[in-house]
Motif scaffolding. Structure first.
Motif, PDB file in Angstrom:
ATOM      1  N   ALA A 260       0.827  -1.211   0.000  1.00 20.56           N
ATOM      2  CA  ALA A 260       0.000   0.000   0.000  1.00 20.56           C
ATOM      3  C   ALA A 260       0.858   1.257   0.000  1.00 20.56           C
ATOM      4  CB  ALA A 260      -0.916   0.002   1.214  1.00 20.56           C
ATOM      5  N   ALA A 261       0.446   2.229  -0.807  1.00 18.28           N
ATOM      6  CA  ALA A 261       1.146   3.521  -0.870  1.00 18.28           C
ATOM      7  C   ALA A 261       0.589   4.419   0.228  1.00 18.28           C
ATOM      8  CB  ALA A 261       0.951   4.156  -2.242  1.00 18.28           C
ATOM      9  N   LEU A 262       1.356   4.615   1.290  1.00 16.49           N
ATOM     10  CA  LEU A 262       0.853   5.355   2.439  1.00 16.49           C
ATOM     11  C   LEU A 262       0.911   6.864   2.253  1.00 16.49           C
ATOM     12  CD1 LEU A 262       2.402   3.262   5.352  1.00 16.49           C
ATOM     13  CD2 LEU A 262       0.064   3.192   4.471  1.00 16.49           C
ATOM     14  N   ARG A 263       1.764   7.328   1.371  1.00 16.72           N
ATOM     15  CA  ARG A 263       1.946   8.770   1.207  1.00 16.72           C
ATOM     16  C   ARG A 263       1.207   9.268  -0.027  1.00 16.72           C
ATOM     17  NH1 ARG A 263       6.301   6.643   3.587  1.00 16.72           N
ATOM     18  NH2 ARG A 263       7.262   7.793   5.325  1.00 16.72           N
ATOM     19  N   PRO A 264       0.535  10.391   0.080  1.00 22.44           N
ATOM     20  CA  PRO A 264      -0.226  10.907  -1.075  1.00 22.44           C
ATOM     21  C   PRO A 264       0.692  11.408  -2.172  1.00 22.44           C
ATOM     22  CG  PRO A 264      -0.231  12.519   0.695  1.00 22.44           C
ATOM     23  CD  PRO A 264       0.426  11.286   1.254  1.00 22.44           C
ATOM     24  N   VAL A 265       0.223  11.301  -3.394  1.00 20.63           N
ATOM     25  CA  VAL A 265       0.948  11.841  -4.540  1.00 20.63           C
ATOM     26  C   VAL A 265       0.567  13.312  -4.701  1.00 20.63           C
ATOM     27  CG1 VAL A 265       1.306  11.673  -7.032  1.00 20.63           C
ATOM     28  CG2 VAL A 265       0.993   9.599  -5.669  1.00 20.63           C
ATOM     29  N   GLU A 266       1.560  14.172  -4.746  1.00 17.32           N
ATOM     30  CA  GLU A 266       1.292  15.599  -4.894  1.00 17.32           C
ATOM     31  C   GLU A 266       1.071  15.927  -6.369  1.00 17.32           C
ATOM     32  OE1 GLU A 266       0.803  17.658  -2.500  1.00 17.32           O
ATOM     33  OE2 GLU A 266       1.330  16.252  -0.899  1.00 17.32           O
ATOM     34  N   LEU A 267      -0.081  16.444  -6.688  1.00 19.81           N
ATOM     35  CA  LEU A 267      -0.424  16.785  -8.067  1.00 19.81           C
ATOM     36  C   LEU A 267      -0.414  18.298  -8.242  1.00 19.81           C
ATOM     37  CD1 LEU A 267      -3.413  14.332  -8.612  1.00 19.81           C
ATOM     38  CD2 LEU A 267      -1.019  13.994  -9.237  1.00 19.81           C
ATOM     39  N   GLU A 268       0.203  18.742  -9.313  1.00 22.77           N
ATOM     40  CA  GLU A 268       0.245  20.169  -9.615  1.00 22.77           C
ATOM     41  C   GLU A 268      -1.027  20.571 -10.352  1.00 22.77           C
ATOM     42  OE1 GLU A 268       2.432  22.427  -8.744  1.00 22.77           O
ATOM     43  OE2 GLU A 268       3.654  20.981  -7.639  1.00 22.77           O
ATOM     44  N   PRO A 269      -1.689  21.650  -9.926  1.00 24.76           N
ATOM     45  CA  PRO A 269      -2.873  22.104 -10.665  1.00 24.76           C
ATOM     46  C   PRO A 269      -2.510  22.553 -12.072  1.00 24.76           C
ATOM     47  CG  PRO A 269      -2.206  23.720  -9.002  1.00 24.76           C
ATOM     48  CD  PRO A 269      -1.371  22.501  -8.767  1.00 24.76           C
ATOM     49  N   VAL A 270      -3.399  22.276 -13.001  1.00 21.51           N
ATOM     50  CA  VAL A 270      -3.180  22.654 -14.404  1.00 21.51           C
ATOM     51  C   VAL A 270      -3.854  23.998 -14.660  1.00 21.51           C
ATOM     52  CG1 VAL A 270      -3.541  21.996 -16.811  1.00 21.51           C
ATOM     53  CG2 VAL A 270      -3.116  20.234 -15.071  1.00 21.51           C
ATOM     54  N   PRO A 271      -3.091  25.001 -15.093  1.00 19.84           N
ATOM     55  CA  PRO A 271      -3.695  26.321 -15.353  1.00 19.84           C
ATOM     56  C   PRO A 271      -4.785  26.242 -16.422  1.00 19.84           C
ATOM     57  CG  PRO A 271      -1.288  26.446 -15.347  1.00 19.84           C
ATOM     58  CD  PRO A 271      -1.635  24.995 -15.332  1.00 19.84           C
ATOM     59  N   GLY A 272      -5.845  26.976 -16.186  1.00 21.13           N
ATOM     60  CA  GLY A 272      -6.911  27.057 -17.183  1.00 21.13           C
ATOM     61  C   GLY A 272      -7.949  25.960 -17.091  1.00 21.13           C
ATOM     62  N   ILE A 273      -7.793  25.028 -16.143  1.00 23.33           N
ATOM     63  CA  ILE A 273      -8.755  23.940 -15.991  1.00 23.33           C
ATOM     64  C   ILE A 273      -9.651  24.240 -14.792  1.00 23.33           C
ATOM     65  CG2 ILE A 273      -9.072  21.468 -15.566  1.00 23.33           C
ATOM     66  CD1 ILE A 273      -7.922  22.086 -18.288  1.00 23.33           C
ATOM     67  N   ASP A 274     -10.946  24.232 -15.010  1.00 24.25           N
ATOM     68  CA  ASP A 274     -11.907  24.528 -13.965  1.00 24.25           C
ATOM     69  C   ASP A 274     -12.064  23.313 -13.050  1.00 24.25           C
ATOM     70  OD1 ASP A 274     -14.101  25.076 -12.389  1.00 24.25           O
ATOM     71  OD2 ASP A 274     -15.265  26.006 -14.000  1.00 24.25           O
ATOM     72  N   ALA A 275     -11.772  23.491 -11.758  1.00 26.86           N
ATOM     73  CA  ALA A 275     -11.852  22.377 -10.810  1.00 26.86           C
ATOM     74  C   ALA A 275     -13.270  21.820 -10.729  1.00 26.86           C
ATOM     75  CB  ALA A 275     -11.392  22.826  -9.432  1.00 26.86           C
ATOM     76  N   ASP A 276     -14.270  22.684 -10.811  1.00 26.45           N
ATOM     77  CA  ASP A 276     -15.659  22.212 -10.764  1.00 26.45           C
ATOM     78  C   ASP A 276     -15.989  21.354 -11.980  1.00 26.45           C
ATOM     79  OD1 ASP A 276     -16.135  23.463  -8.368  1.00 26.45           O
ATOM     80  OD2 ASP A 276     -16.915  25.297  -9.295  1.00 26.45           O
ATOM     81  N   LEU A 277     -15.401  21.718 -13.137  1.00 22.88           N
ATOM     82  CA  LEU A 277     -15.604  20.922 -14.345  1.00 22.88           C
ATOM     83  C   LEU A 277     -15.010  19.528 -14.175  1.00 22.88           C
ATOM     84  CD1 LEU A 277     -16.663  20.962 -17.277  1.00 22.88           C
ATOM     85  CD2 LEU A 277     -14.380  21.712 -17.974  1.00 22.88           C
TER      86      LEU A 277
END
Length: 377
Positions: A260-277
């Protein structure tokens, strides 16, 4: 280490923990669980009660990382527990990773920590009622033990409890110890070790009782009867029995989730992408997956999915089913694998049919049905 330092489990106890939190900790809790905001206006007691509900906890876990999920399931399996006990159960050999996952759960109000002991909050045990694909616990099954079995187990495992409930808890804890289980099976008749290994490999086996096995006084001249008489397999009715999860834990000395991977993977937000979308698209995908799984399970309940005599479901049958429910063959194959992993289907002769677990799955409501599939995945 700011945050809760006293108390135990839920409701007022969680509220007592929350009262020791800093303003920043409480702010972070509400930011991670916005559904708690209305309750927070009514005080910490109301906030704690809301935080412990199945609905609110389910929302947290849907957005949790793998480390949080697997540690939460491990905690439900053996709570209360120390970090070292959770690490040993999982087999991750990463106490620091477990600590960090516990902290993420604690900051979200999913667990409480008191002097090194971790406990689940509220209805977490109900939400994750079969953690790590394990069956029911010894405590859940103890009322079904045959006469004298609890007393014999308490003596054989050297479990000290006094009253019945403390004795049951003490026996359950001892049964998780591989050395204790080895002692219990030391003088068992031939075939018992093999049967325990076979049952434990399935983690949560459905054990059918032969007609010769009485519900309350099983014969002791065969492996299953011997285990029943000793309370190591427990009959739940005249037709079926359960293997307590503690025996499965004892037979998996290397852990139940060593990779099991105990540590979260850090993801970089992508500019111009709506999080709600993105969230909306994810919701659509979740609904589509659940719709497909439900459609396949209905077909299985009607025995409309054929299994080859040599085993497996052939590509022609996959294609036929795909046309029937309006999906691509690869999606049907993936969903069938998922239903099998969730133990919702089983092979019965030349057909795939729904399992006993399926009835429970249909009864828990759509959001929790999807969560069960996510956990199986």
């Amino acid at each position: 280490h700011t945050g809760p330092t006293s108390g135990t489990m839920v409701g007022m106890d969680l509220a007592r923990h929350l009262r020791s939190w800093s303003a920043d900790d409480l702010t972070r809790l509400l930011e991670s669980r916005p559904d708690l905001l209305p309750a927070s206006d009514r005080g910490l007691d109301a906030l704690a009660r809301k935080a412990g509900t199945i609905t609110s906890l389910g929302r947290v876990l849907v957005g949790a990382d793998v480390g949080m999920l697997v540690v939460a399931e491990a905690l439900v399996a053996i709570h209360p527990a120390t970090v070292d006990e959770l690490d040993t159960l999982l087999g991750t050999r990463d106490p620091l990773g477990v600590i960090e996952a516990v902290e993420r759960l604690r900051h979200r109000g999913v667990v409480v920590v008191d002097e090194g002991i971790v406990r689940p909050v509220g209805a977490l045990s109900d939400l994750l009622h079969r953690p790590l694909r394990l069956g029911p616990s010894f405590e859940e099954l103890a009322d079904q033990l045959p006469p004298g079995a609890l007393e014999r187990l308490a003596a054989d495992t050297r479990a000290e409890g006094g009253q019945r409930s403390p004795t049951v808890r003490a026996v359950a804890r001892r049964l998780r110890d591989p050395a204790v289980l080895a002692d219990l099976l030391a003088d068992s008749p031939p075939g018992v070790h093999v049967l325990v290994a076979e049952l434990s490999a399935n983690r949560s086996p459905a054990i059918a009782l032969p007609a010769a096995h009485s519900y309350r006084s099983p014969p002791t001249d065969d492996p299953l009867g011997w285990l029943l008489s000793r309370g190591l397999v427990i009959a739940v009715n005249e037709r079926g029995a359960e293997l307590p999860r503690e025996l499965v834990i004892a037979t998996h000395a290397d852990g139940l989730a060593p990779g099991a991977a105990l540590r979260p993977v850090e993801l970089e937000p992508v500019p111009g992408i709506d999080a709600d979308l993105v969230a909306g698209a994810a919701g659509d995908a979740a609904n589509r997956a659940l719709d497909g799984a439900e459609a396949l399970l209905r077909l299985a309940a009607r025995r409309e999915i054929s299994v080859r005599r040599a085993g497996g479901i052939g590509p022609r049958e996959i294609g036929r089913i795909a046309r029937l429910i309006g999906r691509e063959p690869i999606e049907v194959a993936r969903l069938l694998e998922l239903l099998a992993a969730a133990r919702l289907v089983r092979v019965d002769g030349t057909a795939l049919t729904d399992s006993a677990v399926a009835a429970q799955w249909w009864a828990i409501g759509r959001p929790r049905r999807f969560l069960a599939l996510v956990r199986a995945w």
